[in-house]
Write a protein that holds these residues in place. Structure first.
Motif, PDB file in Angstrom:
ATOM      1  N   ALA A 198      74.724  -8.351  48.229  1.00 51.92           N
ATOM      2  CA  ALA A 198      74.656  -9.577  48.500  1.00 51.92           C
ATOM      3  C   ALA A 198      74.274  -9.700  50.003  1.00 51.92           C
ATOM      4  CB  ALA A 198      75.387 -10.612  48.040  1.00 51.92           C
ATOM      5  N   VAL A 199      73.928 -10.768  50.726  1.00 53.41           N
ATOM      6  CA  VAL A 199      73.874 -11.262  52.182  1.00 53.41           C
ATOM      7  C   VAL A 199      75.161 -11.902  52.080  1.00 53.41           C
ATOM      8  CG1 VAL A 199      72.689 -12.170  54.042  1.00 53.41           C
ATOM      9  CG2 VAL A 199      71.477 -10.775  52.470  1.00 53.41           C
ATOM     10  N   CYS A 200      76.056 -11.421  53.110  1.00 52.78           N
ATOM     11  CA  CYS A 200      77.300 -12.280  53.235  1.00 52.78           C
ATOM     12  C   CYS A 200      77.045 -13.046  54.878  1.00 52.78           C
ATOM     13  CB  CYS A 200      78.319 -11.457  53.072  1.00 52.78           C
ATOM     14  SG  CYS A 200      78.643 -10.120  54.280  1.00 52.78           S
ATOM     15  N   GLY A 201      76.366 -12.625  55.575  1.00 51.90           N
ATOM     16  CA  GLY A 201      76.439 -13.348  56.686  1.00 51.90           C
ATOM     17  C   GLY A 201      74.612 -13.473  57.424  1.00 51.90           C
ATOM     18  N   VAL A 202      74.534 -14.185  58.062  1.00 50.94           N
ATOM     19  CA  VAL A 202      73.368 -14.246  58.882  1.00 50.94           C
ATOM     20  C   VAL A 202      73.585 -14.769  60.280  1.00 50.94           C
ATOM     21  CG1 VAL A 202      71.747 -14.220  56.989  1.00 50.94           C
ATOM     22  CG2 VAL A 202      72.331 -16.533  57.896  1.00 50.94           C
ATOM     23  N   GLY A 203      72.776 -14.425  61.256  1.00 50.79           N
ATOM     24  CA  GLY A 203      72.762 -14.756  62.530  1.00 50.79           C
ATOM     25  C   GLY A 203      71.546 -14.432  63.315  1.00 50.79           C
ATOM     26  N   HIS A 204      71.566 -15.273  64.220  1.00 54.52           N
ATOM     27  CA  HIS A 204      70.368 -15.011  65.384  1.00 54.52           C
ATOM     28  C   HIS A 204      70.707 -15.329  66.827  1.00 54.52           C
ATOM     29  CE1 HIS A 204      68.964 -19.110  65.583  1.00 54.52           C
ATOM     30  NE2 HIS A 204      69.350 -19.270  64.394  1.00 54.52           N
ATOM     31  N   SER A 205      69.761 -14.771  67.609  1.00 57.52           N
ATOM     32  CA  SER A 205      70.056 -15.256  69.060  1.00 57.52           C
ATOM     33  C   SER A 205      69.132 -16.500  69.248  1.00 57.52           C
ATOM     34  CB  SER A 205      69.259 -14.015  69.919  1.00 57.52           C
ATOM     35  OG  SER A 205      68.024 -14.203  69.838  1.00 57.52           O
ATOM     36  N   SER A 206      69.015 -16.921  70.307  1.00 58.23           N
ATOM     37  CA  SER A 206      68.139 -17.960  70.832  1.00 58.23           C
ATOM     38  C   SER A 206      66.797 -17.352  70.491  1.00 58.23           C
ATOM     39  CB  SER A 206      68.161 -18.606  72.080  1.00 58.23           C
ATOM     40  OG  SER A 206      68.373 -17.593  73.086  1.00 58.23           O
TER      41      SER A 206
ATOM     42  N   ALA B 150      79.794 -14.685  58.620  1.00 57.94           N
ATOM     43  CA  ALA B 150      80.549 -14.108  57.138  1.00 57.94           C
ATOM     44  C   ALA B 150      81.781 -13.898  57.323  1.00 57.94           C
ATOM     45  CB  ALA B 150      80.012 -12.611  57.330  1.00 57.94           C
ATOM     46  N   GLY B 151      82.399 -13.966  58.532  1.00 59.06           N
ATOM     47  CA  GLY B 151      83.892 -14.256  58.707  1.00 59.06           C
ATOM     48  C   GLY B 151      84.389 -12.682  58.805  1.00 59.06           C
ATOM     49  N   LEU B 152      83.858 -11.845  59.413  1.00 58.06           N
ATOM     50  CA  LEU B 152      84.156 -10.486  59.539  1.00 58.06           C
ATOM     51  C   LEU B 152      84.198 -10.235  60.982  1.00 58.06           C
ATOM     52  CD1 LEU B 152      81.362  -8.829  57.127  1.00 58.06           C
ATOM     53  CD2 LEU B 152      83.908  -9.157  56.618  1.00 58.06           C
ATOM     54  N   LYS B 153      84.867  -9.040  61.252  1.00 58.35           N
ATOM     55  CA  LYS B 153      85.355  -8.588  62.535  1.00 58.35           C
ATOM     56  C   LYS B 153      84.432  -7.442  62.849  1.00 58.35           C
ATOM     57  CE  LYS B 153      89.029 -11.257  63.363  1.00 58.35           C
ATOM     58  NZ  LYS B 153      88.231 -12.644  63.039  1.00 58.35           N
TER      59      LYS B 153
ATOM     60  N   ARG C   9      81.772 -11.999  47.205  1.00 52.93           N
ATOM     61  CA  ARG C   9      82.694 -13.121  46.635  1.00 52.93           C
ATOM     62  C   ARG C   9      83.783 -13.487  47.234  1.00 52.93           C
ATOM     63  NH1 ARG C   9      80.313 -10.382  42.077  1.00 52.93           N
ATOM     64  NH2 ARG C   9      78.627 -11.840  41.007  1.00 52.93           N
ATOM     65  N   ASP C  10      84.380 -12.607  48.033  1.00 49.24           N
ATOM     66  CA  ASP C  10      85.653 -12.872  48.586  1.00 49.24           C
ATOM     67  C   ASP C  10      85.446 -13.346  50.119  1.00 49.24           C
ATOM     68  OD1 ASP C  10      87.157 -11.856  46.448  1.00 49.24           O
ATOM     69  OD2 ASP C  10      87.221  -9.949  47.125  1.00 49.24           O
ATOM     70  N   LEU C  11      84.221 -13.726  50.564  1.00 45.29           N
ATOM     71  CA  LEU C  11      84.248 -14.109  52.125  1.00 45.29           C
ATOM     72  C   LEU C  11      83.911 -15.458  52.106  1.00 45.29           C
ATOM     73  CD1 LEU C  11      82.116 -10.850  53.571  1.00 45.29           C
ATOM     74  CD2 LEU C  11      84.399 -11.329  53.588  1.00 45.29           C
ATOM     75  N   GLN C  12      83.861 -16.106  53.243  1.00 46.55           N
ATOM     76  CA  GLN C  12      83.773 -17.374  53.546  1.00 46.55           C
ATOM     77  C   GLN C  12      82.535 -18.281  52.852  1.00 46.55           C
ATOM     78  OE1 GLN C  12      84.908 -17.767  57.625  1.00 46.55           O
ATOM     79  NE2 GLN C  12      82.616 -17.799  58.191  1.00 46.55           N
ATOM     80  N   LYS C  13      81.455 -17.467  53.271  1.00 47.33           N
ATOM     81  CA  LYS C  13      80.129 -18.271  52.711  1.00 47.33           C
ATOM     82  C   LYS C  13      79.720 -17.893  51.368  1.00 47.33           C
ATOM     83  CE  LYS C  13      79.179 -20.609  56.542  1.00 47.33           C
ATOM     84  NZ  LYS C  13      77.999 -20.299  57.482  1.00 47.33           N
ATOM     85  N   SER C  14      78.981 -18.625  50.667  1.00 48.21           N
ATOM     86  CA  SER C  14      78.510 -18.346  49.162  1.00 48.21           C
ATOM     87  C   SER C  14      77.556 -17.018  49.423  1.00 48.21           C
ATOM     88  CB  SER C  14      77.836 -19.515  48.687  1.00 48.21           C
ATOM     89  OG  SER C  14      78.749 -20.461  48.749  1.00 48.21           O
TER      90      SER C  14
ATOM     91  N   TYR D 115      51.367  -6.677  52.192  1.00 48.99           N
ATOM     92  CA  TYR D 115      51.314  -5.285  52.245  1.00 48.99           C
ATOM     93  C   TYR D 115      52.203  -4.788  51.217  1.00 48.99           C
ATOM     94  CZ  TYR D 115      55.037  -6.725  55.626  1.00 48.99           C
ATOM     95  OH  TYR D 115      55.969  -7.380  56.263  1.00 48.99           O
ATOM     96  N   GLY D 116      52.573  -5.734  50.291  1.00 50.35           N
ATOM     97  CA  GLY D 116      52.888  -5.350  48.997  1.00 50.35           C
ATOM     98  C   GLY D 116      54.637  -4.957  48.722  1.00 50.35           C
ATOM     99  N   ASP D 117      55.472  -5.115  49.326  1.00 51.22           N
ATOM    100  CA  ASP D 117      56.686  -5.120  49.030  1.00 51.22           C
ATOM    101  C   ASP D 117      57.573  -6.451  48.900  1.00 51.22           C
ATOM    102  OD1 ASP D 117      56.952  -6.104  51.724  1.00 51.22           O
ATOM    103  OD2 ASP D 117      58.243  -4.816  52.487  1.00 51.22           O
ATOM    104  N   SER D 118      58.650  -6.577  48.536  1.00 47.64           N
ATOM    105  CA  SER D 118      59.196  -7.824  47.739  1.00 47.64           C
ATOM    106  C   SER D 118      60.655  -7.556  47.725  1.00 47.64           C
ATOM    107  CB  SER D 118      58.617  -8.402  46.778  1.00 47.64           C
ATOM    108  OG  SER D 118      59.195  -9.757  46.209  1.00 47.64           O
ATOM    109  N   LEU D 119      61.451  -8.900  47.961  1.00 48.59           N
ATOM    110  CA  LEU D 119      62.527  -9.059  47.602  1.00 48.59           C
ATOM    111  C   LEU D 119      62.887 -10.272  46.698  1.00 48.59           C
ATOM    112  CD1 LEU D 119      64.428  -8.228  50.750  1.00 48.59           C
ATOM    113  CD2 LEU D 119      64.527  -6.840  49.033  1.00 48.59           C
ATOM    114  N   ILE D 120      63.635 -10.575  45.939  1.00 46.92           N
ATOM    115  CA  ILE D 120      63.774 -11.882  45.118  1.00 46.92           C
ATOM    116  C   ILE D 120      65.593 -11.911  45.428  1.00 46.92           C
ATOM    117  CG2 ILE D 120      64.255 -12.982  43.318  1.00 46.92           C
ATOM    118  CD1 ILE D 120      61.569 -11.790  42.206  1.00 46.92           C
ATOM    119  N   TYR D 121      65.498 -13.058  46.177  1.00 49.14           N
ATOM    120  CA  TYR D 121      66.929 -13.561  46.401  1.00 49.14           C
ATOM    121  C   TYR D 121      67.357 -14.771  45.449  1.00 49.14           C
ATOM    122  CZ  TYR D 121      66.640 -11.506  51.059  1.00 49.14           C
ATOM    123  OH  TYR D 121      66.721 -10.861  52.236  1.00 49.14           O
ATOM    124  N   ARG D 122      68.893 -14.695  44.901  1.00 53.10           N
ATOM    125  CA  ARG D 122      69.231 -15.957  44.325  1.00 53.10           C
ATOM    126  C   ARG D 122      70.570 -16.369  44.800  1.00 53.10           C
ATOM    127  NH1 ARG D 122      73.252 -15.769  40.687  1.00 53.10           N
ATOM    128  NH2 ARG D 122      73.976 -13.861  39.832  1.00 53.10           N
ATOM    129  N   ARG D 123      70.804 -17.724  44.670  1.00 52.06           N
ATOM    130  CA  ARG D 123      72.103 -18.067  45.095  1.00 52.06           C
ATOM    131  C   ARG D 123      73.265 -18.049  43.931  1.00 52.06           C
ATOM    132  NH1 ARG D 123      71.486 -24.557  45.400  1.00 52.06           N
ATOM    133  NH2 ARG D 123      72.028 -25.140  43.475  1.00 52.06           N
TER     134      ARG D 123
END
Lengths: 136, 391
Positions: free
Chosen positions: B11-19, B43-46, B235-240, B383-391
């Motif tokens: 799963a993805v547990c955290g996302v972030g970006h710059s300006s 993600a609430g990680l260090k 599942r133990d982290l702060q975001k769904s 170009y033919g690659d893929s990911l399917i994500y679900r909540r």
């Protein structure tokens, strides 16, 4: 000729015979002696059967326009007096497709599928490019 | 298969970006560091939790993975980078998923960081374009010897053929640019937020005809980061958690040309009537097209949205032009695409900004551009690659 400032091919062990062929007014591509497959870009074995037994076969130099674009932006300073210029993908009679420039035709007259033939353009003492013109 | 069925295992547990911006005058390390920090915080990680790193679009144009690890003082157990070419987003996430599942790392930060303004010469097309120097012109089939340079040129070749083959028009293609700009207008992070009309699109100059300026993505500075871990940890982290349900690898070979599906008949592709076979990604995730609440795709050029829709079977070859009209791909439409504005209007972060948006959509964090009740979202490319994500 020596003042040619546009990009030149990186001629290598792999593609040397292709460029040598153009210089001698011959469009040549590797052709498998075992399965008959013709391939481009050059590679040292047949993509079909992996045979290294191949011959640089001379092609007709005739084909059709498979698609084309017109550059309105000069990415290379050496092309700044050429915009708008065309780049076409020509499908050779024998199958492989080559990127090239169409000469002897205005950009707005280019049509999908039009018949074209090779024109050898000696841009430097060492390098000859394969360009194409409409078949009359 | 059974031991290695990764469906919902990671799963993805955290996302972030710059300006994001046109000329931030900041290095890739600076921007990448900001994106990683923001993703960890999300993600609430260090810092010391992070033991894996995968840099997409790395050296020589993007962030160098070694330099980044060094500059951030990371202690990595596993890291990697792809070369400076945009199509490896899903590949990086797939490697991260496999790595965390296999125990090679606990938390893998995957990112791209670019700073086009940091270079004095243009890096896409022209004299500094490494693509054209590759044997056979590399992935885009560039050939500088005939003036064929820049990724957009290969896309223009596809667009020209598409128009001729199916009777589609530049005006119809304009609907893609208009939709993405509308999305960007609802997105405070987006670079291009002023709505545009079809007329604006039609009046914009040709760059590589038949593609116009408004068919092109941004060239900018910015970084976006996604942190992948096992679903158990997530599942133990702060975001769904946002689960990675399905994945499909990046194809290559003579039948592939980066900007379209097989059978289209450009470069050395064969010509045949392309039918999207049952794609493994749907089978792995256990979903069908009807379950996909939104689609995200690599939109460096508007035409790629059409070829992606056809490649993945959302419509048949030749139908994408009509499919993308009348707001169907806008938020509120049948199949919202690139709800953040995409590479065309939010900014070109190599598809990583798309992953950030997918996660936020599935968490319900997208405010005015939120897709109602988004459950399943697909990342799928021309170009033919893929990911399917679900909540």
């Amino acid at each position: 000729m020596s003042n040619y400032t546009k990009p030149l091919p990186a001629i290598s062990t792999l593609n040397g015979p292709y460029w040598d062929g153009l210089k001698q007014r011959e469009l040549k591509m590797p052709s498998c002696n075992d399965c008959g497959k013709l391939w481009y870009p050059p590679a040292p074995f047949c993509p079909e059967c992996w045979s290294r037994n191949f011959t640089w076969r001379q092609l007709s130099g005739r084909g059709t326009v498979n698609s084309w674009v017109v550059f309105h932006q000069a990415y290379f300073s050496s092309y700044k007096d050429d915009v708008p210029y065309n780049v076409a993908e020509v499908e050779l009679e024998e199958g492989p497709r080559l990127l090239t420039n169409l000469v002897g035709i205005a950009n707005e007259d280019i049509v999908m599928g039009m018949a074209v033939e090779i024109v050898y353009d000696d841009v430097t003492d060492e390098v000859t490019l394969a360009k194409f013109r409409p078949v009359k | 298969m059974s031991d290695w069925n990764l469906k919902d295992q990671t799963a993805v547990c955290g996302v972030g970006h710059s300006s994001y911006g046109k000329r931030l005058n900041r290095s890739t390390i600076d921007l990448g560091g900001e994106a990683i920090r923001n993703a960890l915080e999300d993600a609430g990680l260090k810092k010391n939790d992070l033991d894996g790193l995968i840099v997409s679009f790395g050296t020589p144009i993007g962030a160098d993975a070694d330099t980044l690890a060094y500059a951030l003082g990371l202690k990595l157990r596993m890291y990697n980078q792809t070369w400076a070419h945009g199509r490896f987003t899903a590949s990086c996430l797939q490697w991260a998923a496999m790595a965390v599942k296999a125990g090679l790392a606990n938390y893998v930060a995957c990112l791209a960081s670019i700073s086009f303004s940091g270079f004095r010469k243009p890096m896409m097309g022209g004299a500094s374009d490494g693509e054209g120097a590759r044997e056979g012109g590399g992935g885009h089939g560039e050939d500088p010897v005939y003036g064929m340079t820049s990724p957009g040129a290969g896309s223009a070749l596809i667009a020209q053929k598409y128009f001729a083959k199916y009777g589609a028009t530049s005006r119809q293609l304009g609907a893609v640019a208009v939709a993405f700009r509308k999305h960007a207008s609802l997105n405070p992070a987006a670079m291009m937020r002023n709505p545009i009309s079809i007329e604006d699109h039609q009046n914009s100059r040709f760059v590589c005809e038949p593609l116009r300026l408004l068919d092109y993505c941004q060239i900018n500075d910015g970084a976006a980061c996604v942190i992948v871990t096992t679903s158990e940890r997530a599942r133990d982290l702060q975001k769904s958690p946002v689960f990675i349900s399905g994945m499909q690898g990046l194809p290559a070979g003579r039948e592939e040309f980066i900007w379209t599906h097989p059978g289209f008949g450009v470069a050395q592709q064969s010509v045949f009537d392309y039918q999207p076979e049952p794609q493994p990604v749907y089978q792995m995730a256990g979903v069908t097209h009807a379950d996909i609440d939104a689609l995200f795709t690599y939109d460096a050029f508007s035409i790629l949205v059409w070829t992606a829709l056809e490649r993945w079977g959302f419509c048949r070859p030749g139908e994408a032009a009509a499919f993308t009209q009348d707001g169907r791909i806008e938020v509120g439409g049948d199949l919202p695409i690139n709800t953040h504005g995409g590479l065309i209007s939010e900014g070109h972060i190599m598809g990583w900004n798309h992953q950030v948006e997918i996660v936020r959509q599935l968490r319900g964090e997208c405010g005015p551009r939120q897709v109602a009740n988004a459950q399943v979202i697909q990342w799928a490319n021309a170009y033919g690659d893929s990911l399917i994500y679900r909540r």
